[in-house]
Design a protein around this motif. Structure first.
Motif, short mmCIF file in Angstrom:
data_model
loop_
_atom_site.label_atom_id
_atom_site.label_comp_id
_atom_site.label_asym_id
_atom_site.label_seq_id
_atom_site.Cartn_x
_atom_site.Cartn_y
_atom_site.Cartn_z
N PHE A 71 1.09 -0.92 0.34
CA PHE A 71 0.25 0.20 0.40
C PHE A 71 1.01 1.27 -0.12
O PHE A 71 0.81 2.18 -0.52
CB PHE A 71 -0.71 -0.68 1.24
CG PHE A 71 -1.45 1.24 1.25
CD1 PHE A 71 -3.13 1.25 0.89
CD2 PHE A 71 -1.47 1.88 2.08
CE1 PHE A 71 -4.20 1.92 0.46
CE2 PHE A 71 -2.95 2.90 2.07
CZ PHE A 71 -3.85 2.90 1.46
N GLN A 72 2.05 1.17 0.96
CA GLN A 72 3.11 2.17 1.03
C GLN A 72 3.81 2.34 -0.81
O GLN A 72 3.99 3.46 -0.76
CB GLN A 72 3.78 1.91 2.13
CG GLN A 72 2.81 2.42 3.42
CD GLN A 72 4.29 2.83 4.43
OE1 GLN A 72 5.40 2.11 4.05
NE2 GLN A 72 4.13 3.78 5.11
N LEU B 147 -11.30 6.60 -1.13
CA LEU B 147 -10.77 6.95 -2.88
C LEU B 147 -9.30 7.64 -2.34
O LEU B 147 -9.11 8.73 -0.93
CB LEU B 147 -11.78 8.09 -3.08
CG LEU B 147 -12.89 7.31 -3.13
CD1 LEU B 147 -13.69 8.45 -4.52
CD2 LEU B 147 -12.36 6.28 -4.58
N ILE B 148 -7.92 7.77 -2.95
CA ILE B 148 -6.99 8.69 -2.55
C ILE B 148 -7.08 8.91 -3.69
O ILE B 148 -6.74 8.70 -4.70
CB ILE B 148 -5.97 7.65 -1.90
CG1 ILE B 148 -6.02 6.92 -1.03
CG2 ILE B 148 -4.21 7.89 -2.00
CD1 ILE B 148 -5.23 5.60 -0.29
N ARG C 185 -8.14 -5.79 -5.24
CA ARG C 185 -9.26 -5.60 -6.27
C ARG C 185 -9.46 -4.02 -5.70
O ARG C 185 -11.00 -3.30 -5.81
CB ARG C 185 -10.46 -6.54 -4.57
CG ARG C 185 -10.25 -7.64 -5.05
CD ARG C 185 -10.38 -8.33 -3.95
NE ARG C 185 -10.88 -8.12 -2.57
CZ ARG C 185 -11.30 -7.76 -2.19
NH1 ARG C 185 -12.84 -7.53 -2.42
NH2 ARG C 185 -10.93 -7.35 -0.29
N GLY C 186 -8.26 -3.53 -6.37
CA GLY C 186 -8.63 -1.30 -6.64
C GLY C 186 -8.59 -1.28 -8.04
O GLY C 186 -9.05 -2.29 -8.82
N LYS C 187 -8.34 -0.17 -7.64
CA LYS C 187 -8.57 0.68 -9.57
C LYS C 187 -8.14 1.76 -9.98
O LYS C 187 -7.74 2.41 -8.40
CB LYS C 187 -10.44 0.84 -9.68
CG LYS C 187 -11.45 -0.29 -10.43
CD LYS C 187 -11.93 -0.09 -10.93
CE LYS C 187 -13.17 -0.76 -10.89
NZ LYS C 187 -14.51 -0.32 -10.80
N PHE D 105 -9.85 1.72 -3.31
CA PHE D 105 -9.86 0.46 -2.56
C PHE D 105 -11.04 -0.23 -1.53
O PHE D 105 -11.71 0.75 -1.47
CB PHE D 105 -8.65 0.44 -1.64
CG PHE D 105 -7.67 0.52 -2.00
CD1 PHE D 105 -6.85 -0.18 -2.96
CD2 PHE D 105 -6.79 1.94 -2.11
CE1 PHE D 105 -5.10 0.33 -3.17
CE2 PHE D 105 -5.17 2.38 -2.33
CZ PHE D 105 -5.05 0.98 -3.79
N PRO D 106 -12.20 -1.17 -1.86
CA PRO D 106 -12.97 -1.72 -1.02
C PRO D 106 -11.18 -1.23 0.13
O PRO D 106 -10.69 -1.57 0.57
CB PRO D 106 -12.28 -3.40 -1.95
CG PRO D 106 -11.32 -3.38 -2.17
CD PRO D 106 -11.20 -2.00 -2.89
N GLN D 107 -12.46 -0.92 1.80
CA GLN D 107 -12.13 -0.98 2.73
C GLN D 107 -11.46 -2.23 3.15
O GLN D 107 -10.48 -1.88 4.08
CB GLN D 107 -13.07 -0.21 3.22
CG GLN D 107 -12.53 0.99 4.18
CD GLN D 107 -13.29 1.54 5.86
OE1 GLN D 107 -15.08 1.40 5.35
NE2 GLN D 107 -13.10 2.71 6.02
#
Ligand code: ADP
Length: 402
Positions: free
Chosen positions: A298-299, A329-330, A380-382, A399-401
């Motif tokens: 993630f980082q 959402l980032i 499983r993100g976009k 990302f799904p939480q």
């Protein structure tokens, strides 16, 4: 005679020339209808008569025809051909008819008798027999063509199969080579990381004044060493990540953590570069948002996007984190040179760089976004890019939480 002919003629239809290449059966049936000593079927070629099958046919072996005779034999309207064939063979008791299928002449059928000439009735009967024989030959030809076609298809299949086998072998070799290359890259990168960590660690210790005061010049140089080391480490990590992606050996190490913790840690890592470029880094983060993800990966996603933003921004970078419809959402937005629309898809491809001459001073591999995309997919993100030339760039992660 006619009665006998009518009775026997049906026997022709039982003959299968494809099973009897010398057509003995056919001549035997004919012999029961009209007595002859020798017989032959010729195929007609423009300048030649080729003997196809015959009975006692030694007689016919040396026949040679010229173009003129060939034309007469071909041309139905030129009438009977018995006299011509008589001269060609040099015998007097001969019956010859054209073999035609539909309207085209395909050959000549000849019978010969030593002792007695053929009667008019025999001639009529022979002409009828010749019509049936012509059809038998047509069937034989068709079957031969079919056989050739089947053979060609079989050969084609064999060739295709052989090519397939070759390609399969080549693919195997390529895959083995790729594996070796990846292994080599992974080993080299791994070995480079150890001394690099010492360089970064020691330059941090120096700038932290653990070994005493530094003058301004020394301080600046040590800072440069640290930044260069960090960039190099980033590149090596990218190579390691891509080799792992390609060997499908990536696994997620999931845990629940606060998104803000991960973001601020990455901001700290990147801060020396932000300061060096005199950029403003703004954050707008809901501190209570948590996520289940692989902390390191993630980082890495954030670090790659943020280092790109630092590379290209003119003055400002904004990081925005929010929750929308159960998803995190980032957004990482810069005010840099932007990416023309036609490159939006391509930038996620391996080694792709939009401006290869620009920013030569920056270290880049063209792997950063490829890795980001793969890591996001694993979660499983976009990822989405919004950008236009000279209007800055925004990457949005979703990302799904959990
Ligand atoms: P690189 O190592 O070259 O940065 P990336 O895969 O991270 O490789 O990016 C691919 C290309 O996409 C970059 O070379 C650059 O042309 C373009 N790009 C990525 N991020 C940005 C950005 N924030 N602003 C402008 N261009 C960008």
């Amino acid at each position: 005679m006619f009665k006998n002919a009518v009775e026997k003629i049906s026997k022709f239809y039982e003959i299968d020339l494809t099973k009897n290449s010398h057509a003995d059966e056919m001549f035997d049936v004919l012999n029961e209808i009209i007595k002859f000593d020798s017989a032959a079927v010729f195929y007609l070629a423009p300048n030649d008569l080729s003997l196809e099958f015959g009975k006692n046919f030694e007689l016919y072996h040396d026949i040679k025809i010229n173009e003129k005779i060939s034309k007469i034999l071909y041309d139905k309207s030129s009438g009977e051909i018995t006299d011509i064939v008589k001269k060609l063979i040099g015998k007097s008791h001969i019956l010859a008819v054209r073999l035609s299928v539909k309207d085209s002449v395909i050959g000549v059928f000849v019978i010969e008798r030593e002792k007695e000439d053929f009667s008019f009735d025999e001639k009529l009967i022979f002409e009828t027999c010749a019509k049936i024989v012509a059809n038998l030959i047509k069937d034989l030809e068709l079957s031969n063509v079919l056989k050739l076609q089947v053979k060609a298809m079989q050969e084609g299949l064999i060739e295709t199969h052989q090519s397939y086998e070759i390609i399969k072998k080549q693919n195997k070799k390529i895959k083995e080579n790729e594996k070796l290359q990846n292994k080599f890259l992974a080993n080299v990168s791994h070995d480079l990381r150890t001394p690099l960590n010492s360089i970064i660690g020691l330059s941090e210790a120096l700038s932290g004044k653990f070994f005493g005061e530094l003058n301004q010049k020394q301080q600046d140089y040590v800072e440069d060493i640290k930044i260069a080391g960090l960039k190099l480490l980033g590149m090596i990590n990218e190579i390691l990540d891509i080799t792992k992606i390609e060997s499908h050996s990536l696994k997620l190490n999931l845990s629940e953590f606060k998104v803000s913790d991960a973001v601020f840690e990455v901001c700290n890592i990147i801060n020396p570069l932000v300061l060096k470029k005199k950029l403003v880094l703004d954050t707008n983060i809901d501190n209570n948002l948590s996520i289940v993800a692989d902390y390191v990966k993630f980082q890495q996603i954030l670090l790659n996007l943020l280092s790109n933003a630092v590379k290209y921004a003119k003055s400002k970078i904004i990081i925005d984190v929010s929750l929308k419809g159960g998803n995190i959402l980032i957004s990482i937005k810069d005010d840099g040179i932007g990416i023309p629309k036609e490159h939006h898809r391509k930038i996620f491809g391996k080694f792709y760089q939009v401006q290869d001459t620009l920013l030569k001073t920056e270290t880049s591999t063209g792997l950063g976004l490829t890795i980001v995309k793969e890591f996001v997919k694993l979660h499983r993100g976009k990822i989405q890019v919004i950008s236009a030339e000279n209007e800055g760039t925004e990457f949005i992660l979703n990302f799904p939480q959990k």
